[in-house]
Design an enzyme around this catalytic site. Structure first.
Site, PDB file in Angstrom:
ATOM      1  N   ASP A 197      80.215  32.014  67.321  1.00 50.34           N
ATOM      2  CA  ASP A 197      80.293  30.919  66.026  1.00 50.34           C
ATOM      3  C   ASP A 197      81.762  30.591  66.062  1.00 50.34           C
ATOM      4  O   ASP A 197      82.382  30.678  65.014  1.00 50.34           O
ATOM      5  CB  ASP A 197      79.690  31.450  64.822  1.00 50.34           C
ATOM      6  CG  ASP A 197      79.961  30.509  63.805  1.00 50.34           C
ATOM      7  OD1 ASP A 197      79.875  29.319  63.796  1.00 50.34           O
ATOM      8  OD2 ASP A 197      79.599  30.997  62.465  1.00 50.34           O
TER       9      ASP A 197
ATOM     10  N   ARG B 131      91.947  32.682  54.462  1.00 51.19           N
ATOM     11  CA  ARG B 131      90.786  31.723  54.143  1.00 51.19           C
ATOM     12  C   ARG B 131      89.442  32.640  53.892  1.00 51.19           C
ATOM     13  O   ARG B 131      89.000  32.978  55.032  1.00 51.19           O
ATOM     14  CB  ARG B 131      90.420  30.771  55.303  1.00 51.19           C
ATOM     15  CG  ARG B 131      89.558  29.996  55.305  1.00 51.19           C
ATOM     16  CD  ARG B 131      89.323  29.034  56.332  1.00 51.19           C
ATOM     17  NE  ARG B 131      88.337  28.291  56.391  1.00 51.19           N
ATOM     18  CZ  ARG B 131      87.101  28.384  56.997  1.00 51.19           C
ATOM     19  NH1 ARG B 131      86.616  29.779  57.309  1.00 51.19           N
ATOM     20  NH2 ARG B 131      86.027  27.471  57.172  1.00 51.19           N
TER      21      ARG B 131
ATOM     22  N   ASP C 155      85.918  33.098  54.168  1.00 52.82           N
ATOM     23  CA  ASP C 155      85.235  32.146  54.921  1.00 52.82           C
ATOM     24  C   ASP C 155      83.574  32.313  54.190  1.00 52.82           C
ATOM     25  O   ASP C 155      83.386  33.389  53.811  1.00 52.82           O
ATOM     26  CB  ASP C 155      84.857  32.573  56.352  1.00 52.82           C
ATOM     27  CG  ASP C 155      83.936  32.041  57.143  1.00 52.82           C
ATOM     28  OD1 ASP C 155      83.911  31.015  57.285  1.00 52.82           O
ATOM     29  OD2 ASP C 155      82.888  32.750  57.564  1.00 52.82           O
TER      30      ASP C 155
ATOM     31  N   GLU D 137      86.758  29.177  50.881  1.00 50.09           N
ATOM     32  CA  GLU D 137      85.874  28.250  51.827  1.00 50.09           C
ATOM     33  C   GLU D 137      84.509  27.904  51.250  1.00 50.09           C
ATOM     34  O   GLU D 137      83.600  28.721  51.514  1.00 50.09           O
ATOM     35  CB  GLU D 137      85.787  28.554  53.033  1.00 50.09           C
ATOM     36  CG  GLU D 137      85.436  27.615  54.079  1.00 50.09           C
ATOM     37  CD  GLU D 137      83.993  27.660  54.613  1.00 50.09           C
ATOM     38  OE1 GLU D 137      83.342  26.610  55.118  1.00 50.09           O
ATOM     39  OE2 GLU D 137      83.408  28.757  54.637  1.00 50.09           O
TER      40      GLU D 137
ATOM     41  N   ASP E  51      84.477  22.118  61.317  1.00 50.84           N
ATOM     42  CA  ASP E  51      83.213  21.864  61.313  1.00 50.84           C
ATOM     43  C   ASP E  51      82.755  20.440  60.888  1.00 50.84           C
ATOM     44  O   ASP E  51      83.596  19.749  61.161  1.00 50.84           O
ATOM     45  CB  ASP E  51      82.772  22.719  59.572  1.00 50.84           C
ATOM     46  CG  ASP E  51      82.450  24.167  59.995  1.00 50.84           C
ATOM     47  OD1 ASP E  51      82.428  24.576  60.725  1.00 50.84           O
ATOM     48  OD2 ASP E  51      83.028  24.826  58.856  1.00 50.84           O
TER      49      ASP E  51
ATOM     50  N   ARG F  60      79.556  20.828  67.346  1.00 52.16           N
ATOM     51  CA  ARG F  60      80.945  20.860  66.726  1.00 52.16           C
ATOM     52  C   ARG F  60      82.046  21.089  67.719  1.00 52.16           C
ATOM     53  O   ARG F  60      83.242  20.694  67.463  1.00 52.16           O
ATOM     54  CB  ARG F  60      81.022  21.970  65.757  1.00 52.16           C
ATOM     55  CG  ARG F  60      80.121  21.814  64.554  1.00 52.16           C
ATOM     56  CD  ARG F  60      80.110  22.930  63.383  1.00 52.16           C
ATOM     57  NE  ARG F  60      79.437  24.188  64.116  1.00 52.16           N
ATOM     58  CZ  ARG F  60      79.539  25.384  63.591  1.00 52.16           C
ATOM     59  NH1 ARG F  60      80.210  25.485  62.424  1.00 52.16           N
ATOM     60  NH2 ARG F  60      79.133  26.530  64.118  1.00 52.16           N
TER      61      ARG F  60
HETATM   62  C1  GLC Z   1      82.069  28.935  57.650  1.00 49.41           C
HETATM   63  C2  GLC Z   1      82.824  28.350  58.934  1.00 49.41           C
HETATM   64  C3  GLC Z   1      81.789  27.902  60.015  1.00 49.41           C
HETATM   65  C4  GLC Z   1      80.995  29.034  60.378  1.00 49.41           C
HETATM   66  C5  GLC Z   1      80.645  29.449  58.819  1.00 49.41           C
HETATM   67  C6  GLC Z   1      79.930  31.045  59.264  1.00 49.41           C
HETATM   68  O1  GLC Z   1      81.510  27.938  57.159  1.00 49.41           O
HETATM   69  O2  GLC Z   1      83.745  27.048  58.518  1.00 49.41           O
HETATM   70  O3  GLC Z   1      82.623  27.254  61.232  1.00 49.41           O
HETATM   71  O4  GLC Z   1      79.909  28.485  61.305  1.00 49.41           O
HETATM   72  O5  GLC Z   1      81.489  29.897  57.968  1.00 49.41           O
HETATM   73  O6  GLC Z   1      80.764  31.909  59.548  1.00 49.41           O
END
Ligand code: GLC
Length: 635
Positions: free
Chosen positions: A131, A272, A274, A316, A386, A507
């Site tokens: 990911d 950040r 996440d 985020e 994303d 993506r």
């Molecule tokens: C956040 C990231 C994304 C990722 C997800 C899971 O949304 O921006 O890219 O897939 O977290 O970690």
């Protein structure tokens, strides 16, 4: 509230010890309150004591130069709000060879005005699909192909020398299935099993599923995965190899405290957070943005304020605008959580305005956002790593005579080029047949029509639209962040699917490797890369010269007199700032009486230095895709 716990004897000098004590006294109440909200009063003191011990040890280990940075930032608490801030985000290996090599490209970023560099997840990940790095196996090691923790610290030094900040992801909703905690859980260790949400049968998972959405319905349907070793269903919001950790367990919190402090001591400036919305689960809800999420953030923030106040948090949270402000601190959490959050709604509305050539929905949606706290800073962007989810609220669409589903459908069609007249070349991401939801992948250039442009006129129109879009993003207030490659107008990566593990996830189409050959043309304004790059440099310079764009000043939306013209207003003590944006390929009229009534008749455009383009009829005639940043010079 009990007094702060005693600190271990760390042999700090008198001044450092006094500093640490003062900070502990100042932030212990936040720390304790957050822990009490999460775990109850008894456990709060125990966990608080443990966490404070970690904080003190990390403080003692913190390098002198970072103590100095702490001091500087305590003296300039609004450092993130400075209008000179411009951000850039990239994967290390797609921007450079590795961490050491990033240092050799800093002058390129400086040219672009970058002061904030977000390097995408770079800690050690699982093998195969991970990911884009969001499946961490070891938070204490850098991915070996990118370098070492020492390289990371050296890069942070290089950045700091140039007045740039380092931003890293902290993936705290989940770890990779191969992370040590998960391995131990699968090996039968109960301590580690309790680090995750594991269910012996389908009873609870089924009950949760009734109200849970799916993040990746396409390649990772459902939110639970059966694990043979665990003999149970483990919570996996994202992919089945990303195991959600259980923040209801205070041991998990103590683990992340140590991870955060270690990264901070390497020189990371912004973390950040996440997928922060997903960190707390509650039956009968969508398990996003539960109040405990903010209590967790408050605890983590208090810890960093004690140990390393130079560090800031970015949430985020890609959630509905009405829910977003909680991540920037509301009610008891005001000023105690994250200072930065993505302005997802602005991003969506910029694309929506360009597609529909109509600003009414944007004016409605952006004009009805509740005011953010003055300490908060938006991260404004046209695009990130994303996909774009078409987050148009039904109420907003209805208020302007449209419908939510209808407009979302239109945008999803438009941006993959499936609508008559659309020059966009995006790709559909995660079609969900149950909800009809379709998201979109694509670079800014491909979405705006640069990729499809065949004639000089089409190229010119796409460039003008892109400049306008960037002007809105740079002129909103907050930190504009450019996704790597967009500064050169790079199109979608045609080979995105050929890399191992990427084929299912388009993506990757909008995460191209930076084309350094293309970058060589950046000073030649007869080329596409030259035009886009110089437009951004110009916007960055103009921003830096405008105190009006300090992020503490709120942005409001002005009256809509022409459906093709968006006006934003920022009233700074120095005077008014107005962003005026014609989102159409036609000349549009801004009525003279309105310009006078807004006090902008003598205004000058800070980007070009020109006065207003008045017509003979006493109205202002805005050329196609005009973007003006108006201020009135002092008399
Ligand atoms: C956040 C990231 C994304 C990722 C997800 C899971 O949304 O921006 O890219 O897939 O977290 O970690």
């Amino acid at each position: 509230m009990p007094p702060p716990p005693p600190l271990p004897d760390l042999g700090l000098g008198a001044e450092r010890a006094e500093m640490l004590h003062a900070r502990l006294d100042r932030w212990w109440p936040d720390l304790h309150a957050g822990l009490t909200e999460l775990y109850g009063a008894d456990r709060a003191l125990q966990t608080g004591t443990e966490v404070v011990t970690h904080a003190a040890r990390a403080f003692a280990r913190r390098p002198d130069r970072l103590h100095r940075r702490d001091l500087e930032r305590m003296l300039r608490p609004d450092w993130l709000q400075d209008p000179a801030m411009v951000g850039y985000a990239a994967y290390t290996e797609r921007f450079a060879d590795d961490l050491q090599d990033v240092s050799t490209h800093l002058s390129y970023l400086e040219e672009l005005g970058v002061r904030y560099l977000h390097l995408m997840p770079l800690l050690e990940t699982r093998e195969g699909d991970n990911d884009g790095g969001y499946a961490v196996v070891d938070y204490r090691r850098v991915r070996p192909d990118l370098g070492t923790m020492d390289d990371l610290a050296a890069l942070a030094d290089d950045l700091h020398d140039r007045d740039m900040s380092l931003v890293l992801d902290l993936v705290l909703n989940h770890v990779a299935r191969e992370h040590d905690w998960a391995v131990r859980a699968r090996g039968g260790m109960l301590r580690y099993r309790s680090y995750f949400h594991v269910f012996a049968d389908r009873r609870l998972p089924d009950a949760y599923e009734r109200t849970l959405p799916e993040v990746f319905p396409d390649f990772a349907p459902g939110n639970f995965t059966w694990d043979e070793n665990l003999r149970g269903w483990v919570w996996t919001t994202f992919n089945e190899w990303q195991w959600d950790v259980n923040w209801g367990n205070p041991d998990v919190l103590a683990e992340y405290v140590q991870i955060i402090l270690e990264l901070a001591n390497r020189g990371v400036d912004v973390l950040r957070l996440d997928a922060i919305a997903f960190m707390w689960k509650r039956l009968g809800t969508d398990c996003q943005g539960q109040p405990e999420v903010h209590a967790i953030t408050q605890v983590l923030r208090a810890v960093t304020r004690i140990t390393c106040p130079a560090v800031a948090f970015k949430a985020e949270a890609i959630v509905a605008p009405s829910k977003l402000l909680a991540y920037l601190g509301q009610g008891p959490h005001t000023g105690k959580v994250s200072d930065l959050a993505y302005h997802n709604s602005l991003m969506v509305q910029v694309w929506s305005m360009l597609a529909s050539r109509d600003v009414r929905l944007a004016a409605q949606a952006l004009g009805s956002l509740p005011p953010e706290p003055p300490t908060a800073t938006w991260l404004t962007y046209l695009r990130c790593h994303d996909d774009i989810g078409w987050a148009v609220m039904d109420d907003d669409a209805e208020a302007v005579g449209s419908t939510g589903p209808g407009h979302r459908h239109f945008l999803a069609d438009w941006y993959v080029g499936d609508f008559w007249g659309s020059p966009a070349r995006g790709l559909t991401f995660q079609f969900n047949p149950d909800t009809g939801d379709r998201r979109t992948s694509g670079t800014a250039a491909s979405l705006v029509g640069l990729e499809a442009a065949e004639t000089p006129e089409e190229t010119e129109e796409a460039l003008a639209a892109l400049r306008l879009a960037h002007a809105v993003v740079y002129g909103w207030g907050g930190i504009p962040v450019i996704w790597s490659g967009d500064e050169l107008g790079q199109p979608n990566d045609p080979d995105w699917a050929s890399e191992p593990g990427h084929a299912d996830d388009n993506r990757w189409a909008h995460r191209p490797r930076l084309d350094w050959q293309r970058a060589e043309a950046r000073h030649d304004t007869s080329t596409v890369p030259g035009r886009v790059f110089s437009d951004l440099v110009e916007l960055g310079r103009a921003r830096a010269s405008l105190p009006h764009l300090h992020a503490s000043v709120p942005t409001t939306v002005g009256p809509v007199d022409d459906t093709g013209v968006l006006v934003t207003l920022r009233d700074h003590p120095l005077g008014r700032f107005a962003g005026v944006y014609n989102v159409t390929p036609q000349t549009r009229v801004w009525p003279g009486w309105r310009v006078h009534s807004l006090g902008l008749a003598d205004a000058v455009d800070a980007i070009t230095g020109r006065t207003l383009p008045w017509g003979d009829d006493g109205d202002v005639h805005l050329p196609p895709y005009a973007a003006l940043w108006l201020t009135v010079p002092p008399r």
